[in-house]
Design a protein around this motif. Sequence first.
Motif, PDB file in Angstrom:
ATOM      1  N   MET A  58      20.826  23.665 -36.420  1.00 34.03           N
ATOM      2  CA  MET A  58      19.715  24.167 -37.106  1.00 34.03           C
ATOM      3  C   MET A  58      18.664  24.000 -35.734  1.00 34.03           C
ATOM      4  O   MET A  58      17.968  24.929 -35.623  1.00 34.03           O
ATOM      5  N   VAL A  59      18.967  23.119 -34.516  1.00 31.80           N
ATOM      6  CA  VAL A  59      18.317  23.217 -33.631  1.00 31.80           C
ATOM      7  C   VAL A  59      17.997  25.105 -32.751  1.00 31.80           C
ATOM      8  O   VAL A  59      17.586  25.198 -32.464  1.00 31.80           O
ATOM      9  N   ARG A  60      19.784  25.045 -32.872  1.00 29.14           N
ATOM     10  CA  ARG A  60      20.571  26.237 -32.023  1.00 29.14           C
ATOM     11  C   ARG A  60      19.946  27.784 -32.533  1.00 29.14           C
ATOM     12  O   ARG A  60      19.620  28.559 -32.113  1.00 29.14           O
ATOM     13  N   TYR A  61      20.115  27.911 -33.870  1.00 31.12           N
ATOM     14  CA  TYR A  61      20.036  28.584 -34.687  1.00 31.12           C
ATOM     15  C   TYR A  61      19.460  29.279 -35.459  1.00 31.12           C
ATOM     16  O   TYR A  61      19.311  29.939 -36.285  1.00 31.12           O
ATOM     17  N   ASN A  62      18.554  27.741 -35.819  1.00 30.18           N
ATOM     18  CA  ASN A  62      17.415  27.806 -37.427  1.00 30.18           C
ATOM     19  C   ASN A  62      18.908  27.965 -38.567  1.00 30.18           C
ATOM     20  O   ASN A  62      18.219  28.586 -38.943  1.00 30.18           O
ATOM     21  N   ARG A  63      20.104  27.716 -38.947  1.00 32.79           N
ATOM     22  CA  ARG A  63      21.061  27.973 -39.862  1.00 32.79           C
ATOM     23  C   ARG A  63      21.626  26.823 -40.319  1.00 32.79           C
ATOM     24  O   ARG A  63      22.170  26.258 -39.196  1.00 32.79           O
ATOM     25  N   PRO A  64      21.313  26.153 -41.391  1.00 36.68           N
ATOM     26  CA  PRO A  64      22.637  25.509 -42.685  1.00 36.68           C
ATOM     27  C   PRO A  64      23.172  26.040 -42.143  1.00 36.68           C
ATOM     28  O   PRO A  64      23.645  27.162 -42.553  1.00 36.68           O
ATOM     29  N   ILE A  65      24.579  24.693 -41.795  1.00 34.69           N
ATOM     30  CA  ILE A  65      25.843  24.455 -42.646  1.00 34.69           C
ATOM     31  C   ILE A  65      25.864  23.674 -43.094  1.00 34.69           C
ATOM     32  O   ILE A  65      25.989  22.826 -43.365  1.00 34.69           O
ATOM     33  N   ARG A  66      27.239  24.241 -43.281  1.00 31.82           N
ATOM     34  CA  ARG A  66      27.878  23.114 -44.814  1.00 31.82           C
ATOM     35  C   ARG A  66      29.072  22.225 -43.947  1.00 31.82           C
ATOM     36  O   ARG A  66      30.269  23.247 -44.176  1.00 31.82           O
ATOM     37  N   PHE A  67      28.966  21.177 -45.015  1.00 35.65           N
ATOM     38  CA  PHE A  67      30.521  20.657 -44.385  1.00 35.65           C
ATOM     39  C   PHE A  67      31.273  20.092 -45.713  1.00 35.65           C
ATOM     40  O   PHE A  67      30.811  19.518 -46.501  1.00 35.65           O
ATOM     41  N   PHE A  68      32.265  20.272 -45.659  1.00 34.87           N
ATOM     42  CA  PHE A  68      33.577  19.629 -47.078  1.00 34.87           C
ATOM     43  C   PHE A  68      34.539  19.215 -45.917  1.00 34.87           C
ATOM     44  O   PHE A  68      35.039  18.610 -45.115  1.00 34.87           O
ATOM     45  N   VAL A  69      35.606  17.581 -47.519  1.00 35.63           N
ATOM     46  CA  VAL A  69      36.680  17.616 -46.923  1.00 35.63           C
ATOM     47  C   VAL A  69      37.812  17.355 -46.979  1.00 35.63           C
ATOM     48  O   VAL A  69      37.769  16.928 -48.891  1.00 35.63           O
ATOM     49  N   PRO A  70      38.503  18.702 -47.140  1.00 36.00           N
ATOM     50  CA  PRO A  70      39.842  18.738 -48.093  1.00 36.00           C
ATOM     51  C   PRO A  70      40.681  17.068 -47.902  1.00 36.00           C
ATOM     52  O   PRO A  70      41.373  16.750 -46.992  1.00 36.00           O
ATOM     53  N   THR A  71      40.759  16.532 -48.846  1.00 37.72           N
ATOM     54  CA  THR A  71      41.324  15.549 -49.237  1.00 37.72           C
ATOM     55  C   THR A  71      42.782  15.101 -50.563  1.00 37.72           C
ATOM     56  O   THR A  71      42.333  15.774 -51.768  1.00 37.72           O
ATOM     57  N   HIS A  72      42.977  14.507 -50.678  1.00 37.80           N
ATOM     58  CA  HIS A  72      44.668  13.956 -51.171  1.00 37.80           C
ATOM     59  C   HIS A  72      43.606  13.287 -53.021  1.00 37.80           C
ATOM     60  O   HIS A  72      42.410  13.170 -51.928  1.00 37.80           O
ATOM     61  N   SER A  73      43.945  13.700 -53.885  1.00 33.13           N
ATOM     62  CA  SER A  73      43.115  12.669 -54.727  1.00 33.13           C
ATOM     63  C   SER A  73      43.296  10.965 -53.983  1.00 33.13           C
ATOM     64  O   SER A  73      44.462  10.913 -53.846  1.00 33.13           O
TER      65      SER A  73
END
Length: 731
Positions: free
Chosen positions: A192-207
């Motif tokens: 956000m500070v550098r590019y004013n662009r939101p980015i998303r995070f996900f966690v691939p995980t076993h059950s």
Amino acid sequence: MNRGAREEERTGFQEGSGYGPKYDLQTDFVMVYGINESMPERIRQWKEYGYRVHLMTGVSWGGYQDYLNGKFDGRSHWDEAQKYKSGEYIIHGTSVDIPYMVPTVAYSQFLIDRIRPAVDAGVDAIHLEEPEFWVEGGYSEAFKREWQNHYNEPWIAPHESEDAQYRASKLKAYLYTRCLDRLCSALKEYSMVRYNRPIRFFVPTHSLINYTQWRIVSPESKLLDVPSINGYIAQIWTGTSRTANVYEGKRAERTFETAYLEYGMMQELVRGTGRRMWFLHDPIEDDPKRTWKDYQENYFKTLTASLLHPEVSHYEVAPWPKRVFEGLYPREDRNGKEGIPADYATVLLTVMHTLGNMDQPDVKVFGNETKVGVLLADSAMYQRMRPGVDTAGFMLKYDGTNEVELTDEYALELLNFSSFYGLTLPLIKHGLPVRPVQLDNVRRFPGYLEDYRLLILSYEFMKPEFPDLHNALAQWVRDGGALIYVGDDSDPYHKVKEWWNQGKRVYPSPREHLFECLGLAVNSQEGLTPVGKGWVNFLRVRPDRLAESAESAERLRAAVRETMAALNVGEMRWNPTNHFMMKRGPYVIASVMNESVHERPLELEGCFVDLLRPRLPIVRQVAVQPGNQVLLYDLEYTEEAGSGIVAASSRIENFIEDSSSIEFLAKGPIQLNAVARIRCSALPARIIMHADGIEIPLSIDWDEQTRTLLLQYEHRSGGIRITIIKGGTRQ
């Protein structure tokens, strides 16, 4: 089937190589894997071919030798590698220099620095894969320091007592929660500070089911408390779901039933939270010693198991497609190796593109609609060791890629995870839809249990981490729910130093506190008791005993039937059957089980397209034998009448139809055979297929009764432009 914008991100895959036309699956997004020097170039390549591009990297292991060997900050960090009691490093796979890591603050900063170039390269999302801490770990110097900082006392070896093991596991889950929070928050701010662009995070995980069975600790539901994490990928595939379990005293692989529970666990993890969940499928698995026939049979089982959970409609269609479409695996006669059979490749592509159309609001369940929830908590991962019994020798790397010789009787019993499967398989095998319900979410989300009238609970293999869970459960029962509690208070982990035995009121087990909240005597007798508008049914037996014989399985089924009858709710019915079946819009999904109430096939009549056969045949009578599955397209589904693509093993773009023609672009991996079944008002007058401006041959098959046209062709670079010149219109 005309695919919309890739921004929908309904389907994707992960790949460590740069762009390759032979494994260009034409999904919505690709997860470029790994944060080495080639990462920016690989991101650029996949973007150039129209993909939404994400980054995926391992958060607990990876090619992080610069950090381990001191190149990153001038200090060796091998003291942060997870260790067994023996002092041996816990290694990922077979590479001696890729250990599983203790996620220290310094390690988190290293990952932040290494992942930052992916943000600079413009990825849309970042996936931090598999935060895993092995139960057998907890002996490295870094973990000892973290113990002292967290508990304000000297480290205690996890094998010394149940309490030490439980506390070590809680710390392991906390450390990876902290690591992911730091990573995601720092990089979101940077973007956000550098590019004013939101980015998303996900966690691939076993059950949670698989991690508990394989004896791995991971944050799982704790990540719902981290606002910078946008969701998960449910890493469920043949490699996890074929892990053997025990039903009616028989230990065996039960891939469909296990996958059904695993996908259900992940659906329930995010239900009502607004977090994204992708379901993973794998057309092969990490074990390279199996045959294509084995891979295909088990892929169908996991595929259909996932589709029976309609609240999720986003999919990772394959990890590592290069190894699927270019890999070599043993022949059936074990005489050499062979590449993927052409028919299986075509079916895979058809399924992958069908998955992009699974967001269907019209869902119908056939058979038993009554859902029974079996509560499962993160704490099940915390008590997977028995002090005084050395298990390191047989559980060194049970991660789906290594053959493990299980000769020790205790070791075998532990891996069976019979306490959980004893509560679930007797019901699933008789056609009752069982959903593993995340106990920890009961206190996170008001009304989380409202979809359920009957729940099953045991504290003999897990514990409630907070006492207010019992207030919520008790209120749910008083409002008309029914709880079946299974347990005899014999689990030695009841004695760990936790809230139920540390206050002014001491309870020998958390079950006694729960019963007190319910208004029941702590020494209640077995049987059914009314509580407010609801009921409690108490089975004083260890849940693993319910897996030991047909009689013990029937004991659980009888308790469920008795409790349903007490609720006296008209819609709560259970007619024992050997299959599950569901419609999602025009798609019919069914799986028939063996070891069930009978061995008769499921027979269907209608007008269907069989999506699991390479030529997309039209079938009017289908007999699904025990052990088999189907995925069908119902041509009589009224909402889908008219023209259009019924099914295709290509990405279909720019579909245009007018009174004289149908035109579209079909794209997919080159040199692979493709098919498409299309509705037409009449036999076309002419069909033209072009690739790079050159007309190419095709094979067609017209079905007069359904007015559908089957096209067969081979994918070409850049796609194939298909034009169908209409003939006369039938009335």
